[in-house]
Design an enzyme around this catalytic site. Structure first.
Site, PDB file in Angstrom:
ATOM      1  N   ARG A 196       1.701  -5.080  -2.092  1.00  0.00           N
ATOM      2  CA  ARG A 196       1.957  -3.805  -1.391  1.00  0.00           C
ATOM      3  C   ARG A 196       0.670  -3.065  -1.026  1.00  0.00           C
ATOM      4  NH1 ARG A 196       5.486  -6.325  -1.593  1.00  0.00           N
ATOM      5  NH2 ARG A 196       7.590  -5.984  -2.362  1.00  0.00           N
ATOM      6  N   SER A 202      11.079   2.482  -2.466  1.00  0.00           N
ATOM      7  CA  SER A 202      10.541   2.592  -3.830  1.00  0.00           C
ATOM      8  C   SER A 202       9.428   3.625  -3.888  1.00  0.00           C
ATOM      9  CB  SER A 202       9.968   1.245  -4.282  1.00  0.00           C
ATOM     10  OG  SER A 202      11.005   0.310  -4.382  1.00  0.00           O
ATOM     11  N   GLU A 257       3.825   3.884  -4.895  1.00  0.00           N
ATOM     12  CA  GLU A 257       3.778   2.943  -3.766  1.00  0.00           C
ATOM     13  C   GLU A 257       3.759   3.752  -2.465  1.00  0.00           C
ATOM     14  OE1 GLU A 257       6.416  -0.486  -4.042  1.00  0.00           O
ATOM     15  OE2 GLU A 257       6.822  -0.325  -1.896  1.00  0.00           O
TER      16      GLU A 257
HETATM   17  C1  LIG Z   1      15.730   1.919   2.945  1.00  0.00           C
HETATM   18  C2  LIG Z   1      14.297   1.466   2.682  1.00  0.00           C
HETATM   19  C3  LIG Z   1      14.059   0.189   2.176  1.00  0.00           C
HETATM   20  C4  LIG Z   1      12.749  -0.246   1.977  1.00  0.00           C
HETATM   21  N1  LIG Z   1      12.543  -1.501   1.467  1.00  0.00           N
HETATM   22  C5  LIG Z   1      11.272  -1.955   1.327  1.00  0.00           C
HETATM   23  C6  LIG Z   1      11.029  -3.287   0.823  1.00  0.00           C
HETATM   24  O1  LIG Z   1      11.940  -4.036   0.497  1.00  0.00           O
HETATM   25  N2  LIG Z   1       9.728  -3.698   0.743  1.00  0.00           N
HETATM   26  C7  LIG Z   1       8.671  -2.905   1.114  1.00  0.00           C
HETATM   27  O2  LIG Z   1       7.523  -3.350   1.036  1.00  0.00           O
HETATM   28  N3  LIG Z   1       8.885  -1.639   1.559  1.00  0.00           N
HETATM   29  C8  LIG Z   1      10.140  -1.150   1.676  1.00  0.00           C
HETATM   30  N4  LIG Z   1      10.352   0.122   2.149  1.00  0.00           N
HETATM   31  C9  LIG Z   1       9.198   0.997   2.459  1.00  0.00           C
HETATM   32  C10 LIG Z   1       8.810   0.951   3.977  1.00  0.00           C
HETATM   33  O3  LIG Z   1       9.926   0.775   4.789  1.00  0.00           O
HETATM   34  C11 LIG Z   1       7.825  -0.156   4.270  1.00  0.00           C
HETATM   35  O4  LIG Z   1       6.661   0.014   3.521  1.00  0.00           O
HETATM   36  C12 LIG Z   1       7.452  -0.221   5.768  1.00  0.00           C
HETATM   37  O5  LIG Z   1       6.700  -1.380   5.997  1.00  0.00           O
HETATM   38  C13 LIG Z   1       6.688   0.991   6.279  1.00  0.00           C
HETATM   39  O6  LIG Z   1       6.593   0.866   7.697  1.00  0.00           O
HETATM   40  P1  LIG Z   1       6.487   2.145   8.619  1.00  0.00           P
HETATM   41  O7  LIG Z   1       6.307   1.676  10.008  1.00  0.00           O
HETATM   42  O8  LIG Z   1       7.622   3.065   8.385  1.00  0.00           O
HETATM   43  O9  LIG Z   1       5.122   2.760   8.076  1.00  0.00           O
HETATM   44  P2  LIG Z   1       4.778   4.313   7.883  1.00  0.00           P
HETATM   45  O10 LIG Z   1       5.515   4.845   6.706  1.00  0.00           O
HETATM   46  O11 LIG Z   1       4.930   5.014   9.164  1.00  0.00           O
HETATM   47  O12 LIG Z   1       3.232   4.214   7.504  1.00  0.00           O
HETATM   48  C14 LIG Z   1       2.828   3.601   6.299  1.00  0.00           C
HETATM   49  C15 LIG Z   1       1.294   3.485   6.292  1.00  0.00           C
HETATM   50  O13 LIG Z   1       0.906   2.579   7.312  1.00  0.00           O
HETATM   51  C16 LIG Z   1      -0.034   3.207   8.194  1.00  0.00           C
HETATM   52  N5  LIG Z   1       0.203   2.695   9.533  1.00  0.00           N
HETATM   53  C17 LIG Z   1       1.373   2.706  10.240  1.00  0.00           C
HETATM   54  N6  LIG Z   1       1.206   2.105  11.432  1.00  0.00           N
HETATM   55  C18 LIG Z   1      -0.100   1.733  11.488  1.00  0.00           C
HETATM   56  C19 LIG Z   1      -0.891   1.079  12.474  1.00  0.00           C
HETATM   57  N7  LIG Z   1      -0.389   0.698  13.645  1.00  0.00           N
HETATM   58  N8  LIG Z   1      -2.191   0.851  12.195  1.00  0.00           N
HETATM   59  C20 LIG Z   1      -2.730   1.215  11.003  1.00  0.00           C
HETATM   60  N9  LIG Z   1      -2.027   1.844  10.042  1.00  0.00           N
HETATM   61  C21 LIG Z   1      -0.737   2.096  10.270  1.00  0.00           C
HETATM   62  C22 LIG Z   1       0.284   4.706   8.071  1.00  0.00           C
HETATM   63  O14 LIG Z   1      -0.828   5.509   8.467  1.00  0.00           O
HETATM   64  C23 LIG Z   1       0.567   4.808   6.580  1.00  0.00           C
HETATM   65  O15 LIG Z   1      -0.635   4.808   5.866  1.00  0.00           O
HETATM   66  C24 LIG Z   1      11.651   0.611   2.299  1.00  0.00           C
HETATM   67  C25 LIG Z   1      11.913   1.892   2.801  1.00  0.00           C
HETATM   68  C26 LIG Z   1      13.207   2.329   2.970  1.00  0.00           C
HETATM   69  C27 LIG Z   1      13.444   3.716   3.508  1.00  0.00           C
END
Ligand SMILES: Cc1cc2nc3c(=O)[nH]c(=O)nc-3n(C[C@H](O)[C@H](O)[C@H](O)COP(=O)(O)OP(=O)(O)OC[C@H]3O[C@@H](n4cnc5c(N)ncnc54)[C@H](O)[C@@H]3O)c2cc1C
Length: 317
Positions: free
Chosen positions: A172, A226, A307
């Site tokens: 992660r 999480s 996380e």
């Molecule tokens: C219902 C649910 C289930 C989930 N299940 C999981 C799971 O099974 N496994 C898991 O790992 N996570 C899980 N997550 C957490 C989350 O969905 C993941 O970590 C996901 O990959 C985050 O993506 P995001 O686009 O929403 O990132 P964001 O939350 O928008 O950003 C996360 C980070 O990435 C950076 N970022 C975003 N885009 C870029 C870019 N283009 N360039 C550089 N940095 C960037 C942001 O600045 C921030 O630091 C879950 C969340 C929810 C709500």
């Protein structure tokens, strides 16, 4: 001239004083000084370059499902990444995705082209860029396992073609996470190498992982998944003992499912998840997270680490 004046002069397309609640999975957070929704890679680059030239702090977010904005909001520019280009070559297994593509869309479209490998991640509600930054994963598969290379914007005039190793992926985590920089590197696109397999086998896998998620997780609620990392430093259960050292198990056995703060509650389905039940503030959420951490500390003398990532100004929140 202040950075705000400079930025407005450089980039008039950004909106001022926009609430961040709708851009955060948990539905909390104050206002961003500036917010811009980038639909194309040119837009994304343009916004980042303008912020750098004006010395404005900025953050690119995807679906905001791994971040919690403070009630005082974000001092600078929040760039919401909605780039959507996706190119799948079924003969070579090469998939090129812009960083705003939804991870589940990529996995499903690749499956229908007979390409698999990432299906355990189906249902993670993030973008490709967000998933790479946090090395999102499930069932012992992480996005970094399948990444070949990526275009990363590292300064106003420097783009890097970064190979997998550049990201320093671990559980992660990548070098992009926890960077705490005001002007962090930005993933523009990603090239994955997937495996050629039978479409129906991959789709079966997707259906299985989707069902499991629906049974184990509070789907459809305002949440960010999480809260804490597993203290084992992995989601691999190598031994029976590991199961008893996951953050979810430790929190559950420490009674965290009974905890709440204001409108924020710990999910009854998964003790490592916080739900915004009723107009919770970011302060409620943070307060609840501390209560969860304390519950585990008291019972196990072990400190859980987040996380999720806190964005914005938390000192004055
Ligand atoms: C219902 C649910 C289930 C989930 N299940 C999981 C799971 O099974 N496994 C898991 O790992 N996570 C899980 N997550 C957490 C989350 O969905 C993941 O970590 C996901 O990959 C985050 O993506 P995001 O686009 O929403 O990132 P964001 O939350 O928008 O950003 C996360 C980070 O990435 C950076 N970022 C975003 N885009 C870029 C870019 N283009 N360039 C550089 N940095 C960037 C942001 O600045 C921030 O630091 C879950 C969340 C929810 C709500």
């Amino acid at each position: 001239m202040s950075w705000k004046e400079k930025f407005k002069e450089n980039f008039s397309k950004a909106k001022e004083g926009i609430s961040l609640t709708q851009y955060c999975g948990l539905g909390v957070g104050g206002k961003a000084d500036f917010l811009f929704v980038a639909d194309t890679v040119n837009d994304l680059v343009g916004a980042v370059v303008a912020a750098k030239k004006s010395a404005a702090a900025y953050r690119v977010i995807g679906f905001g499902t791994n971040v919690i904005f403070s009630d005082t909001g974000f001092k600078g520019l929040v760039i919401v990444n909605r780039t959507a280009g996706l190119n799948i070559d079924s003969s070579t297994g090469k998939v090129i995705a812009e960083s705003g593509v939804s991870l589940s869309k990529l996995i499903l479209e690749a499956a229908t082209a007979g390409l698999g490998g990432l299906e355990p991640l189906y249902g993670i509600p993030g973008t490709v860029g967000g998933a790479i930054a946090v090395n999102a994963g499930a069932h012992s598969v992480s996005i970094g396992d399948y990444l070949r290379s990526s275009s990363v914007l590292i300064s106003a005039d420097k783009m890097l073609s970064a190979k997998r190793d550049w990201f320093k992926f671990s559980y992660r985590k990548s070098r992009l996470k926890y960077s705490h920089l005001n002007s962090p590197p930005v993933v523009l696109n990603a090239i994955f190498q997937l495996q050629r397999r039978k479409e129906e086998d991959i789709l079966d896998g997707i259906a299985r992982f989707k069902k499991e998620r629906q049974e184990r997780q509070p789907i459809g609620q305002k949440t960010c998944g999480s809260i804490f990392r597993n203290p084992t430093g992995s989601d691999q259960m190598k031994s029976e003992e590991d199961r008893f050292r996951t953050a979810g198990y430790l929190l559950d056995s420490a009674g965290a499912k009974q905890l709440s703060s204001g409108g924020a509650k710990v999910s009854k389905i998964h003790a490592n998840w916080v739900i915004n039940k009723k107009n919770a503030s970011a302060h409620d959420v943070r307060d609840l997270i501390e209560k969860m951490r304390n519950a585990v500390e008291e019972k196990y003398s072990l400190t859980l680490l987040e996380e999720v990532e806190y964005l914005g100004d938390w000192k004055n929140a």
